[in-house]
Design a protein around this motif. Structure first.
Motif, PDB file in Angstrom:
ATOM      1  N   PHE A 210      -1.359   5.416   6.914  1.00  0.00           N
ATOM      2  CA  PHE A 210      -2.273   4.820   6.102  1.00  0.00           C
ATOM      3  C   PHE A 210      -3.891   5.048   6.364  1.00  0.00           C
ATOM      4  O   PHE A 210      -4.228   4.498   7.576  1.00  0.00           O
ATOM      5  CB  PHE A 210      -2.268   3.384   5.947  1.00  0.00           C
TER       6      PHE A 210
ATOM      7  N   ARG B 107       0.992  -1.246   0.063  1.00  0.00           N
ATOM      8  CA  ARG B 107      -0.098  -0.157   0.082  1.00  0.00           C
ATOM      9  C   ARG B 107       0.969   1.384   0.128  1.00  0.00           C
ATOM     10  O   ARG B 107       2.156   1.323   0.486  1.00  0.00           O
ATOM     11  CB  ARG B 107      -0.760  -0.111   1.164  1.00  0.00           C
ATOM     12  N   LYS B 108       0.329   2.382  -0.341  1.00  0.00           N
ATOM     13  CA  LYS B 108       0.988   3.479  -0.562  1.00  0.00           C
ATOM     14  C   LYS B 108       0.388   4.505   0.717  1.00  0.00           C
ATOM     15  O   LYS B 108      -0.677   4.624   0.690  1.00  0.00           O
ATOM     16  CB  LYS B 108       0.720   4.261  -1.695  1.00  0.00           C
TER      17      LYS B 108
ATOM     18  N   ILE C 133      -7.625  -0.618   1.730  1.00  0.00           N
ATOM     19  CA  ILE C 133      -6.665  -1.187   0.715  1.00  0.00           C
ATOM     20  C   ILE C 133      -7.198  -1.194  -0.706  1.00  0.00           C
ATOM     21  O   ILE C 133      -8.520  -1.483  -0.937  1.00  0.00           O
ATOM     22  CB  ILE C 133      -6.428  -2.608   1.097  1.00  0.00           C
ATOM     23  N   ASP C 134      -6.305  -0.702  -1.548  1.00  0.00           N
ATOM     24  CA  ASP C 134      -6.723  -0.385  -2.984  1.00  0.00           C
ATOM     25  C   ASP C 134      -6.442  -1.887  -3.592  1.00  0.00           C
ATOM     26  O   ASP C 134      -5.426  -2.458  -3.526  1.00  0.00           O
ATOM     27  CB  ASP C 134      -5.859   0.381  -3.638  1.00  0.00           C
TER      28      ASP C 134
END
Length: 84
Positions: A76, A3-4, A80-81
């Motif tokens: 975060f 994740r970013k 979540i993508d």
């Protein structure tokens, strides 16, 4: 799948025992501030500006020689993508 982070919390520990937190939108923004503002003046006792995100009319200054440690924490905020 990694994740970013949405932003980065920078925890600044001072020699006086105080701790401050500022946030940067990207790690590159933090690295730019660190390498251009803090690192070259590490032994100086004059004040430097620390950017504070999303707080209008408020600012922070610190003496670079008083920084004992810095901790970088990825934040975060979203879900979540998932790629299908």
């Amino acid at each position: 799948m990694s994740r970013k982070p949405d932003e980065f919390a920078i925890h600044i520990m001072l020699t006086t025992g105080h701790r401050e937190e500022v946030r940067f939108p990207t790690i590159q923004d933090f690295q730019k501030w660190y390498s251009t503002e803090l690192q070259p003046k590490a032994d100086e006792t004059g004040f430097i500006n620390v950017p504070i995100k999303n707080i209008q009319g408020e600012y922070m200054v610190l003496r670079p020689s008083c920084v004992a440690a810095i901790r970088v924490e990825p934040i975060f905020a979203g879900s979540i993508d998932r790629d299908f």
